[in-house]
Design a protein around this motif. Structure first.
Motif, PDB file in Angstrom:
ATOM      1  N   PHE A 142       0.820  -1.205   0.000  1.00 39.93           N
ATOM      2  CA  PHE A 142       0.000   0.000   0.000  1.00 39.93           C
ATOM      3  C   PHE A 142       0.859   1.262   0.000  1.00 39.93           C
ATOM      4  O   PHE A 142       0.406   2.328  -0.428  1.00 39.93           O
ATOM      5  CB  PHE A 142      -0.916   0.039   1.223  1.00 39.93           C
ATOM      6  N   THR A 143       2.073   1.163   0.496  1.00 41.49           N
ATOM      7  CA  THR A 143       2.964   2.325   0.580  1.00 41.49           C
ATOM      8  C   THR A 143       3.784   2.501  -0.691  1.00 41.49           C
ATOM      9  O   THR A 143       4.559   3.460  -0.788  1.00 41.49           O
ATOM     10  CB  THR A 143       3.927   2.181   1.762  1.00 41.49           C
ATOM     11  N   MET A 144       3.639   1.604  -1.662  1.00 41.75           N
ATOM     12  CA  MET A 144       4.471   1.600  -2.861  1.00 41.75           C
ATOM     13  C   MET A 144       3.703   2.180  -4.047  1.00 41.75           C
ATOM     14  O   MET A 144       2.527   1.867  -4.248  1.00 41.75           O
ATOM     15  CB  MET A 144       4.941   0.178  -3.158  1.00 41.75           C
ATOM     16  N   LEU A 145       4.369   3.002  -4.829  1.00 40.53           N
ATOM     17  CA  LEU A 145       3.732   3.723  -5.935  1.00 40.53           C
ATOM     18  C   LEU A 145       3.761   2.880  -7.209  1.00 40.53           C
ATOM     19  O   LEU A 145       4.777   2.264  -7.535  1.00 40.53           O
ATOM     20  CB  LEU A 145       4.445   5.053  -6.160  1.00 40.53           C
ATOM     21  N   SER A 146       2.649   2.903  -7.945  1.00 37.91           N
ATOM     22  CA  SER A 146       2.575   2.072  -9.141  1.00 37.91           C
ATOM     23  C   SER A 146       1.766   2.751 -10.231  1.00 37.91           C
ATOM     24  O   SER A 146       1.031   3.697  -9.984  1.00 37.91           O
ATOM     25  CB  SER A 146       1.927   0.713  -8.810  1.00 37.91           C
ATOM     26  N   TYR A 147       1.930   2.258 -11.435  1.00 38.71           N
ATOM     27  CA  TYR A 147       1.095   2.602 -12.587  1.00 38.71           C
ATOM     28  C   TYR A 147       1.471   1.666 -13.729  1.00 38.71           C
ATOM     29  O   TYR A 147       2.672   1.472 -13.959  1.00 38.71           O
ATOM     30  CB  TYR A 147       1.264   4.059 -13.049  1.00 38.71           C
ATOM     31  N   PRO A 148       0.495   1.066 -14.420  1.00 41.23           N
ATOM     32  CA  PRO A 148      -0.943   1.182 -14.225  1.00 41.23           C
ATOM     33  C   PRO A 148      -1.384   0.537 -12.900  1.00 41.23           C
ATOM     34  O   PRO A 148      -0.792  -0.442 -12.459  1.00 41.23           O
ATOM     35  CB  PRO A 148      -1.530   0.427 -15.421  1.00 41.23           C
ATOM     36  N   VAL A 149      -2.454   1.057 -12.319  1.00 38.15           N
ATOM     37  CA  VAL A 149      -2.890   0.545 -11.025  1.00 38.15           C
ATOM     38  C   VAL A 149      -3.733  -0.719 -11.166  1.00 38.15           C
ATOM     39  O   VAL A 149      -3.849  -1.479 -10.205  1.00 38.15           O
ATOM     40  CB  VAL A 149      -3.687   1.616 -10.254  1.00 38.15           C
ATOM     41  N   ARG A 150      -4.355  -0.932 -12.332  1.00 35.16           N
ATOM     42  CA  ARG A 150      -5.263  -2.062 -12.522  1.00 35.16           C
ATOM     43  C   ARG A 150      -6.331  -2.027 -11.419  1.00 35.16           C
ATOM     44  O   ARG A 150      -6.950  -1.000 -11.226  1.00 35.16           O
ATOM     45  CB  ARG A 150      -4.497  -3.384 -12.526  1.00 35.16           C
ATOM     46  N   TRP A 151      -6.530  -3.137 -10.674  1.00 34.11           N
ATOM     47  CA  TRP A 151      -7.500  -3.101  -9.582  1.00 34.11           C
ATOM     48  C   TRP A 151      -6.818  -2.918  -8.224  1.00 34.11           C
ATOM     49  O   TRP A 151      -7.487  -2.927  -7.185  1.00 34.11           O
ATOM     50  CB  TRP A 151      -8.373  -4.358  -9.553  1.00 34.11           C
ATOM     51  N   TYR A 152      -5.528  -2.726  -8.226  1.00 35.74           N
ATOM     52  CA  TYR A 152      -4.777  -2.667  -6.977  1.00 35.74           C
ATOM     53  C   TYR A 152      -4.866  -1.298  -6.301  1.00 35.74           C
ATOM     54  O   TYR A 152      -4.882  -0.260  -6.946  1.00 35.74           O
ATOM     55  CB  TYR A 152      -3.301  -2.980  -7.234  1.00 35.74           C
ATOM     56  N   TYR A 153      -4.849  -1.354  -4.991  1.00 37.46           N
ATOM     57  CA  TYR A 153      -4.845  -0.145  -4.174  1.00 37.46           C
ATOM     58  C   TYR A 153      -3.417   0.225  -3.797  1.00 37.46           C
ATOM     59  O   TYR A 153      -2.586  -0.633  -3.520  1.00 37.46           O
ATOM     60  CB  TYR A 153      -5.652  -0.389  -2.895  1.00 37.46           C
ATOM     61  N   ASP A 154      -3.120   1.511  -3.774  1.00 40.90           N
ATOM     62  CA  ASP A 154      -1.926   2.011  -3.090  1.00 40.90           C
ATOM     63  C   ASP A 154      -2.223   3.429  -2.616  1.00 40.90           C
ATOM     64  O   ASP A 154      -3.242   4.029  -2.980  1.00 40.90           O
ATOM     65  CB  ASP A 154      -0.662   1.940  -3.965  1.00 40.90           C
ATOM     66  N   VAL A 155      -1.351   3.952  -1.783  1.00 42.74           N
ATOM     67  CA  VAL A 155      -1.647   5.211  -1.114  1.00 42.74           C
ATOM     68  C   VAL A 155      -1.760   6.370  -2.109  1.00 42.74           C
ATOM     69  O   VAL A 155      -2.561   7.280  -1.907  1.00 42.74           O
ATOM     70  CB  VAL A 155      -0.593   5.495  -0.028  1.00 42.74           C
ATOM     71  N   LEU A 156      -1.012   6.341  -3.200  1.00 45.10           N
ATOM     72  CA  LEU A 156      -1.130   7.398  -4.201  1.00 45.10           C
ATOM     73  C   LEU A 156      -2.485   7.332  -4.896  1.00 45.10           C
ATOM     74  O   LEU A 156      -3.112   8.363  -5.149  1.00 45.10           O
ATOM     75  CB  LEU A 156       0.009   7.307  -5.217  1.00 45.10           C
ATOM     76  N   ARG A 157      -2.946   6.139  -5.194  1.00 42.21           N
ATOM     77  CA  ARG A 157      -4.273   6.018  -5.809  1.00 42.21           C
ATOM     78  C   ARG A 157      -5.337   6.555  -4.855  1.00 42.21           C
ATOM     79  O   ARG A 157      -6.272   7.239  -5.278  1.00 42.21           O
ATOM     80  CB  ARG A 157      -4.557   4.562  -6.170  1.00 42.21           C
ATOM     81  N   GLY A 158      -5.194   6.238  -3.562  1.00 40.17           N
ATOM     82  CA  GLY A 158      -6.144   6.764  -2.592  1.00 40.17           C
ATOM     83  C   GLY A 158      -6.119   8.276  -2.524  1.00 40.17           C
ATOM     84  O   GLY A 158      -7.164   8.937  -2.522  1.00 40.17           O
ATOM     85  N   LEU A 159      -4.921   8.853  -2.472  1.00 40.46           N
ATOM     86  CA  LEU A 159      -4.810  10.311  -2.416  1.00 40.46           C
ATOM     87  C   LEU A 159      -5.326  10.964  -3.686  1.00 40.46           C
ATOM     88  O   LEU A 159      -5.964  12.026  -3.632  1.00 40.46           O
ATOM     89  CB  LEU A 159      -3.351  10.705  -2.189  1.00 40.46           C
ATOM     90  N   ASP A 160      -5.069  10.354  -4.827  1.00 40.23           N
ATOM     91  CA  ASP A 160      -5.549  10.937  -6.077  1.00 40.23           C
ATOM     92  C   ASP A 160      -7.071  10.939  -6.116  1.00 40.23           C
ATOM     93  O   ASP A 160      -7.691  11.853  -6.672  1.00 40.23           O
ATOM     94  CB  ASP A 160      -4.973  10.172  -7.267  1.00 40.23           C
ATOM     95  N   TYR A 161      -7.691   9.925  -5.515  1.00 37.90           N
ATOM     96  CA  TYR A 161      -9.148   9.923  -5.423  1.00 37.90           C
ATOM     97  C   TYR A 161      -9.637  11.140  -4.635  1.00 37.90           C
ATOM     98  O   TYR A 161     -10.546  11.854  -5.077  1.00 37.90           O
ATOM     99  CB  TYR A 161      -9.657   8.633  -4.761  1.00 37.90           C
ATOM    100  N   PHE A 162      -9.053  11.379  -3.468  1.00 38.67           N
ATOM    101  CA  PHE A 162      -9.523  12.492  -2.646  1.00 38.67           C
ATOM    102  C   PHE A 162      -9.190  13.841  -3.289  1.00 38.67           C
ATOM    103  O   PHE A 162      -9.901  14.818  -3.074  1.00 38.67           O
ATOM    104  CB  PHE A 162      -8.956  12.377  -1.230  1.00 38.67           C
TER     105      PHE A 162
END
Length: 314
Positions: free
Chosen positions: A226-246
């Motif tokens: 969850f603390t690791m940054l990725s792209y493409p995210v596919r269906w996976y969660y990570d903290v950057l994806r969460g922050l980008d949502y907010f």
């Protein structure tokens, strides 16, 4: 020009137009002109060219080559579901002739392997349906059946879980964020209801109460990935994806602070952010030749716009 911006602008049109809009503040007509190139150049055009006349990518909806028993079961990223996810993330203009043709083929022909339902009617798993909802809203398709299914699978703790057998299950960060992205897109497009808005609020609270990465019960980090940054995210969660949502939801909350500072700490000495976690599997197109631990245009773009949003005066 800022070297980081210059680096980002040297990438594909899918990245360039978003940099121009979100980081440079370019005039709207220039942004639109660059965005239009996604349909005809680079990754967007390459991905569109991979669509077959039956509307599918690589012979499958969620799994490529579904009827081909020689294909690995988890060889999923080349299927139609993930191609549509990429086209949304690339920012393919949904009003373009290329997008309208591609989506019409999907709407009229593509069926879920699960039960043969049309693609924009959705499947059963919340993470899959959340992503399909995002694509359906983005491309202007009817999505009421997906919404009904998602609301029926909402768990008492506020989130969703693809593996939930009954209401006693606990939610998953992965599934919850996939659903939230779809419901937020629906709300932004003016299609929300009291029920979807309540579900959206409950799902956001689920993530916020956990600081985007910790167990509510113990305070421990749920998963190091969850603390690791990725792209493409596919269906996976990570903290950057969460922050980008907010960021997209424009919901500032002090419970995001730890996640923001974790993200900020990953910025390298040249101002770039690393690609830290590759979600293994073949892809239809080759994007940037990025290796884990090295700078990434996609990750840097996404990280910088989160930090710009967070640091902006209230």
């Amino acid at each position: 020009m800022d070297p980081v911006i210059e680096y980002l602008l040297s990438g594909d049109p899918a990245i360039r137009w978003q940099v121009m809009r979100d980081l440079v503040g370019a005039p709207a007509d220039e942004v639109a002109a660059e965005r239009a190139r996604v349909a005809t150049e680079g990754w967007g055009a390459q991905l569109l060219a991979e669509q077959a006349d039956d509307g599918r990518w690589d012979g499958g909806t969620y799994r490529p080559g579904w009827a081909d028993e020689s294909r690995p079961f988890f060889d999923a990223w080349t299927a139609s579901h993930f191609a549509l996810q990429s086209l949304v993330e690339f920012g393919l203009d949904p009003t373009s002739p290329q997008a309208q043709r591609a989506v019409a083929l999907v709407r009229d022909n593509v069926r879920w392997e699960y039960d043969g339902s049309p693609y924009f009617d959705g499947e059963v798993e919340p993470c899959i349906n959340g992503m399909a909802l995002t694509a359906g809203v983005y491309f202007g398709q009817p999505v009421s059946r997906i919404v009904d299914t998602l609301l029926s699978r909402h768990l008492p703790d506020g989130g969703w879980n693809c593996w939930a057998q009954d209401a006693s299950a606990v939610s998953s960060f992965h599934s919850t964020l996939c659903v939230l992205e779809g419901l937020r897109a629906l709300s932004a497009a003016g299609g929300g209801t009291d029920a979807t808005r309540a579900a959206l609020s409950a799902g956001e609270t689920y993530l916020l109460e956990r600081g985007l990465l910790r167990r509510k019960s113990t305070g421990e980090i749920v998963d190091p990935r969850f603390t690791m940054l990725s792209y493409p995210v596919r269906w996976y969660y990570d903290v950057l994806r969460g922050l980008d949502y907010f960021r997209v939801a424009d919901r500032r909350d002090e419970r995001l602070s730890e996640a923001v500072e974790l993200l900020r700490s990953k910025r390298g000495e040249y101002g770039l952010f690393p690609y830290e976690n590759c979600h293994q599997g073949p892809s239809l197109i080759e994007m940037e030749a990025e290796a884990e631990g090295y700078p990434s245009r996609w990750v840097t773009l996404r990280a910088l716009r989160v930090l710009r949003w967070w640091d902006a005066p209230a």
